[in-house]
Design an enzyme around this catalytic site. Sequence first.
Site, PDB file in Angstrom:
ATOM      1  N   ASP A 442      -1.477  -4.795   3.330  1.00 24.19           N
ATOM      2  CA  ASP A 442      -0.905  -3.715   2.541  1.00 24.19           C
ATOM      3  C   ASP A 442      -2.022  -2.715   2.225  1.00 24.19           C
ATOM      4  O   ASP A 442      -3.204  -3.023   2.376  1.00 24.19           O
ATOM      5  CB  ASP A 442      -0.319  -4.294   1.247  1.00 24.19           C
ATOM      6  CG  ASP A 442       0.293  -3.225   0.363  1.00 24.19           C
ATOM      7  OD1 ASP A 442       0.946  -2.325   0.900  1.00 24.19           O
ATOM      8  OD2 ASP A 442       0.099  -3.295  -0.864  1.00 24.19           O
ATOM      9  N   THR A 444      -2.014  -0.197  -0.838  1.00 24.58           N
ATOM     10  CA  THR A 444      -2.257  -0.012  -2.259  1.00 24.58           C
ATOM     11  C   THR A 444      -2.594  -1.330  -2.942  1.00 24.58           C
ATOM     12  O   THR A 444      -1.843  -2.280  -2.878  1.00 24.58           O
ATOM     13  CB  THR A 444      -1.022   0.606  -2.938  1.00 24.58           C
ATOM     14  OG1 THR A 444      -0.677   1.811  -2.268  1.00 24.58           O
ATOM     15  CG2 THR A 444      -1.301   0.888  -4.403  1.00 24.58           C
ATOM     16  N   ASP A 642      -0.598  -7.339  -2.569  1.00 25.82           N
ATOM     17  CA  ASP A 642      -0.729  -7.613  -4.002  1.00 25.82           C
ATOM     18  C   ASP A 642       0.529  -7.310  -4.794  1.00 25.82           C
ATOM     19  O   ASP A 642       0.590  -7.589  -5.985  1.00 25.82           O
ATOM     20  CB  ASP A 642      -1.884  -6.804  -4.598  1.00 25.82           C
ATOM     21  CG  ASP A 642      -1.538  -5.328  -4.750  1.00 25.82           C
ATOM     22  OD1 ASP A 642      -0.781  -4.820  -3.898  1.00 25.82           O
ATOM     23  OD2 ASP A 642      -2.010  -4.693  -5.706  1.00 25.82           O
TER      24      ASP A 642
END
Length: 754
Positions: A442, A444, A642
């Site tokens: 991912d 961000t 996250d």
Amino acid sequence: MAIDPICHMTVDEKSALKAERDGQVFYFCSSHCKEKFLDESGLKNKFPETAKKVQAKGIYTCPMHPEIKQQGPGNCPKCGMTLEPLNPVGQEHDNEEVKELSLKFWTGLGLTVPIILLAFSEMVHSQHSFLSAWIQFVFATPVVLWAGLFVYKRAWQSILNRSLNMFTLIALGVGAAYLYSVGAVLFPMLFPESLKMHGKINLYFESASMITVLVILGQLLEAKARNQTGQAIKALLGLAAKNAHRIRNGKEEEVSIDAVQIGDLLRVRPGEKIPLDGIIVEGKSTIDESMISGEATPVVKTTGERVIGATVNQTGTFTMKTEKIGTETLLSQIVHMVSEAQRSRAPIQKLADKVSGYFVPVVIGASIITFIVWSVWGPVPALAYALVNAIAVLIIACPCALGLATPMSIMVGVGRGAQMGILIKNAEAIEKLEKITHVLTDKTGTLTLGKPQVTSVVVAEGQDENLLVRLAGSLEKSSEHPLARAVVNYAQDKKFDLLAVEGFESVTGSGIKGKVQGQNVVLGKVSFLQEQGVIVPEDLKEKSLALEQKAQTVIWVAAGNKILGILAIADPIKESSSSAIKALHDMGLKVVMLTGDNESTAKSIAHQLNIDEVYAQLKPQDKQEIIKKFKAQGAVVLMAGDGINDAPALAQAEVGVAMGTGTDVTIESAGVTLVKGDINGIVKALKLSKAVMSNIRQNLFFAFIYNAVGIPIAAGILYPIWGLLLNPMIAGAAMSFSSLSVIGNAVRLRRIKI
């Protein structure tokens, strides 16, 4: 437990809704199902027995043998593993198994310690007393026959199902050591004098007890790990709102989320979770959708736009029309995806069981052949020699070292990883990490910090930077725009006192304006400033374009119709990201970025980090589908993320890696968690897995080499040449030494440099 006759969900009878019809009791998960059932005619003919207070513990399956399915919990008849629920939602996850194994472990350990002390004393004095022998017998019996009873049950199942496994080996080894010792205590006259020391027969109660306690410890650790399996599902379900403010006939009432139906109007206030999926029919607000998109920047929503259940309303109040309820909501779909992906795992112990399937028949065959040969051609008393040597074969072939080979390396490796801030959820993750070919990540919060910041300030010619920042921070303090907080924080970090604003006005999609200390201040897009009569210098436009090409959002600031300059806002790349991706490339791995962000920003960051492939503007299910595509092409995928939106993808990948700065749901769905949120931890985790798997293979070699050498000697191959027999005591010592070799080799992992 019961089954809802409408949606067929498992229902807890204590908290479920219920209704009676024709003397039958029906249970429902929500008012929607209950009302639908009561409104429709003839349903009692459709659901005669299935809905009648059905006792349903759920369907359980084996992770190693998915073809095994049964009603309620139990053990796999093929491999002996504890079965897992096919659908964790609605299942009862208690700690009864952990409590039972804990009791057996501590009781067994308490009884085993004095046995070991007595055995050690006998070893020093080369003899044992009648009283010592009976104390060992009395203490060892409950350890082997009570605490270790489950081992024999699973071994018996393996025989009935013709699928020999680790429990078969353990039962043979422990049983042989125990029965030999019992025979030595109760029937010493059957043993030849040549096997006696100072007139006494050596006992092996300490071996039988120690092995049993170690097996129980391994099962206890596995049970604790299994109890964590459903935590991701529970955490996801915990995100859902419990109540909603429903509007009917102009009146607002608070109702349970289960009472809401499609088409109902709901009012959502600032700070509340959005109850269900729907569309805004009145009002506007800023909504934190990070649990779905993974993006830290909140989204502005107005009339006609869709909102998602469990996301958080931040600023405004709005009215929404419900479009999806129950299992149709996006959150429920994510729960289903995580559950489905979690069931596709296979434990590392499968390799040991596969090897054991061949090893057990060989050992049994060697023991039988030894007994026959000594019975026919052995010296007097031939039967005693045959019995002792046959048991010696089983004792030296006891799978203590084989049983320790994998868990010892795993325990030490997991501890070593924890010291480096790498939390590994289970042994299976370590096994799969070694085989990774593609690292999907991912953006961000993983490659970037996940917190928008002012990255640069460009001041127009002749203007003051301090004035620019102070005025911008003062004006943004009144704004609801998602990026406003970054500007305010920047101004506050500079220790500026923010000024009062008069006549504040926000123009959606363009910018904001107001009066600060008597002068008009305008902030926003360049076109918005030009509409206010501000003249924009060409050189500043060029600098703005250069910043935008670097994935930075540009905010223009003007005061009194004069341009002051621009602020550039971006989600900064973590300092560790560049070196980590280079290290992954050096290991021969492909790196792919998956993000819900826009394509231009994603490509810019990918270019800076030299990432191989980029997929942008993705939804949670899109990430999961991309992982499925890579796996279908033969890739072994690691996924790092996250946000809650990453949970299905983490569960779908061979190994999911969660940043420690992420959500609990993400961490529970992942096989590996990086405490510091540093992507360099992925590199360390991959190196650690290679070291651990290499150590396991070495341990398996140690475990089998002793058997390869010891079994022929125990069978008496040296007797015709030198007249030597392997005393069962020596066989026990060799077995113990093989275990010590495995433990010592595993301990080396504590000192490896990664």
